[in-house]
Design a protein around this motif. Structure first.
Motif, PDB file in Angstrom:
ATOM      1  N   PRO A   1       6.074  69.628   3.333  1.00 51.28           N
ATOM      2  CA  PRO A   1       6.739  69.790   2.037  1.00 51.28           C
ATOM      3  C   PRO A   1       6.599  71.198   1.452  1.00 51.28           C
ATOM      4  CG  PRO A   1       4.788  68.389   1.828  1.00 51.28           C
ATOM      5  CD  PRO A   1       5.046  68.561   3.285  1.00 51.28           C
TER       6      PRO A   1
ATOM      7  N   GLN B   1       9.378  73.119   3.020  1.00 53.35           N
ATOM      8  CA  GLN B   1      10.643  72.739   2.402  1.00 53.35           C
ATOM      9  C   GLN B   1      10.799  73.383   1.031  1.00 53.35           C
ATOM     10  OE1 GLN B   1      10.023  68.462   2.604  1.00 53.35           O
ATOM     11  NE2 GLN B   1      11.511  68.266   4.253  1.00 53.35           N
ATOM     12  N   LEU B   2       9.703  73.438   0.305  1.00 51.57           N
ATOM     13  CA  LEU B   2       9.739  73.973  -1.055  1.00 51.57           C
ATOM     14  C   LEU B   2      10.004  75.469  -1.080  1.00 51.57           C
ATOM     15  CD1 LEU B   2       9.193  73.276  -4.119  1.00 51.57           C
ATOM     16  CD2 LEU B   2       6.854  74.045  -3.698  1.00 51.57           C
TER      17      LEU B   2
ATOM     18  N   GLY C   1      -0.587  65.582  -5.656  1.00 52.79           N
ATOM     19  CA  GLY C   1       0.524  64.681  -5.384  1.00 52.79           C
ATOM     20  C   GLY C   1       0.166  63.611  -4.377  1.00 52.79           C
TER      21      GLY C   1
ATOM     22  N   ARG D   1       5.373  61.119  -1.358  1.00 49.07           N
ATOM     23  CA  ARG D   1       6.387  61.750  -2.213  1.00 49.07           C
ATOM     24  C   ARG D   1       5.938  63.158  -2.624  1.00 49.07           C
ATOM     25  NH1 ARG D   1       4.113  57.832  -6.099  1.00 49.07           N
ATOM     26  NH2 ARG D   1       2.895  59.035  -7.624  1.00 49.07           N
TER      27      ARG D   1
ATOM     28  N   LEU E   1       6.783  66.295  -1.914  1.00 50.64           N
ATOM     29  CA  LEU E   1       7.742  67.305  -2.358  1.00 50.64           C
ATOM     30  C   LEU E   1       8.156  67.051  -3.802  1.00 50.64           C
ATOM     31  CD1 LEU E   1       9.429  69.783  -1.665  1.00 50.64           C
ATOM     32  CD2 LEU E   1      11.205  68.260  -0.787  1.00 50.64           C
ATOM     33  N   HIS E   2       8.412  65.790  -4.125  1.00 49.26           N
ATOM     34  CA  HIS E   2       8.772  65.418  -5.499  1.00 49.26           C
ATOM     35  C   HIS E   2       7.639  65.761  -6.458  1.00 49.26           C
ATOM     36  CE1 HIS E   2      10.182  63.026  -8.912  1.00 49.26           C
ATOM     37  NE2 HIS E   2       8.984  62.466  -8.938  1.00 49.26           N
ATOM     38  N   ASP E   3       6.394  65.431  -6.068  1.00 47.17           N
ATOM     39  CA  ASP E   3       5.254  65.673  -6.945  1.00 47.17           C
ATOM     40  C   ASP E   3       4.975  67.161  -7.123  1.00 47.17           C
ATOM     41  OD1 ASP E   3       4.904  63.024  -7.430  1.00 47.17           O
ATOM     42  OD2 ASP E   3       3.152  62.760  -6.140  1.00 47.17           O
TER      43      ASP E   3
ATOM     44  N   LYS F   1       7.124  69.428  -7.394  1.00 46.52           N
ATOM     45  CA  LYS F   1       8.069  69.915  -8.398  1.00 46.52           C
ATOM     46  C   LYS F   1       7.722  69.372  -9.783  1.00 46.52           C
ATOM     47  CE  LYS F   1      11.894  70.173  -5.085  1.00 46.52           C
ATOM     48  NZ  LYS F   1      13.219  69.630  -4.717  1.00 46.52           N
ATOM     49  N   ARG F   2       7.057  68.207  -9.813  1.00 43.01           N
ATOM     50  CA  ARG F   2       6.734  67.576 -11.090  1.00 43.01           C
ATOM     51  C   ARG F   2       5.501  68.192 -11.746  1.00 43.01           C
ATOM     52  NH1 ARG F   2       5.863  61.138 -11.523  1.00 43.01           N
ATOM     53  NH2 ARG F   2       4.467  61.544  -9.739  1.00 43.01           N
TER      54      ARG F   2
END
Length: 264
Positions: free
Chosen positions: A18, A21-22, A110, A114, A116-118, A120-121
């Motif tokens: 991730p 990806q980021l 994170g 999840r 990648l989502h975390d 960003k959060r």
């Protein structure tokens, strides 16, 4: 326009993938792993000769971590190293003392499924020794790079504070909460009462005060809470593992209980 710099992510596991990806959203980035099947070899070879700006360390921590990082430094010759792995307190400073470039520690937060989502959060904390070479440059360029990825950052005063924060107030604290859930569940079982009904007594208190969190009373598995205890070696925190082992023996369905609550 021809790219003159690339970023390299070393270690393409649950954190490195991730991360790759980021940061690919901001910089030309390639992944590297001892398992070449995880790599995009065509892309890696295409940009192999480009100079490396950031070398992102996402390899698991072990007794050879420091030497592995130094070997990766020699291989890629980056302008700056960023350690995303959870490490033993003091690791960043030890590595920094052996290198002529800035070394940033940037703990990852994170849930793996999840991540990648975390990323960003949550705010991405980072720290660099103020006396490190080009420390201000490293801080600015790293923060700006993450900003381009849509990630907010916060700088801590030094790597040791952040290394401790990752273990003490994140994974081990989480472990303590689960440990209390395990203890309370064993008491409920011993007295033949329902765990959830017993804990309903605290629902309103937690709603208003936020200081009675009810955790799942399952076995602590995974790659974070228990393994991270070995990084700090605190006898009191080691009780998390000791109670976890006792719980697994006394509560036969402890692992299925964990899955039940984690799925909610």
């Amino acid at each position: 326009m021809v790219n003159k710099l690339k970023d390299v992510v070393a270690g393409l596991g649950e954190i490195g993938t991730p991360i790759l990806q980021l940061i690919s959203k901001a910089n030309l980035s390639v992944g590297y792993d001892i398992n070449e099947r995880l790599m995009d070899l065509d892309k890696f070879k295409k940009f192999e000769k480009l100079d490396t700006c950031f070398l992102h360390i996402c390899i698991p921590y072990n007794n050879n971590f420091d030497s592995n990082v130094l070997s990766l430094y020699k291989k890629f010759k980056p302008d700056c190293i960023v350690i995303h792995s959870t490490v033993s307190p003091g690791t960043t400073s030890k590595i920094q003392s052996k290198l002529p470039i800035p070394v940033i520690y940037s703990a990852t937060r994170g849930v793996h499924r999840r991540m990648l989502h975390d990323m960003k959060r949550y705010v991405k904390f980072y720290a660099v020794d103020p006396n490190a070479p080009k420390a201000k440059w490293a801080s600015t360029i790293y923060s700006n790079m993450l900003k381009k990825c849509g990630v907010k950052t916060k700088q801590m005063s030094g790597p040791l504070t952040l290394e401790l924060a990752k273990i003490v107030v994140d994974t081990s604290y989480y472990g303590w909460l689960i440990t209390y859930a395990q203890l309370s569940n064993m008491i409920a079982i011993q007295n033949k009462v329902d765990y959830d009904e017993m804990w309903s007594f605290a629902d309103e208190i937690h709603k208003y005060l936020g200081n009675r969190p009810k955790m799942f009373p399952g076995f602590i598995g995974g790659h974070c809470v228990i393994p991270n205890l070995e990084l700090i070696r605190n006898p009191t925190l080691d009780m998390i593992k000791e109670i976890n082992d006792i719980y697994a023996k006394k509560v036969k369905n402890s692992k299925s209980i964990a899955k039940k609550y984690q799925s909610k």
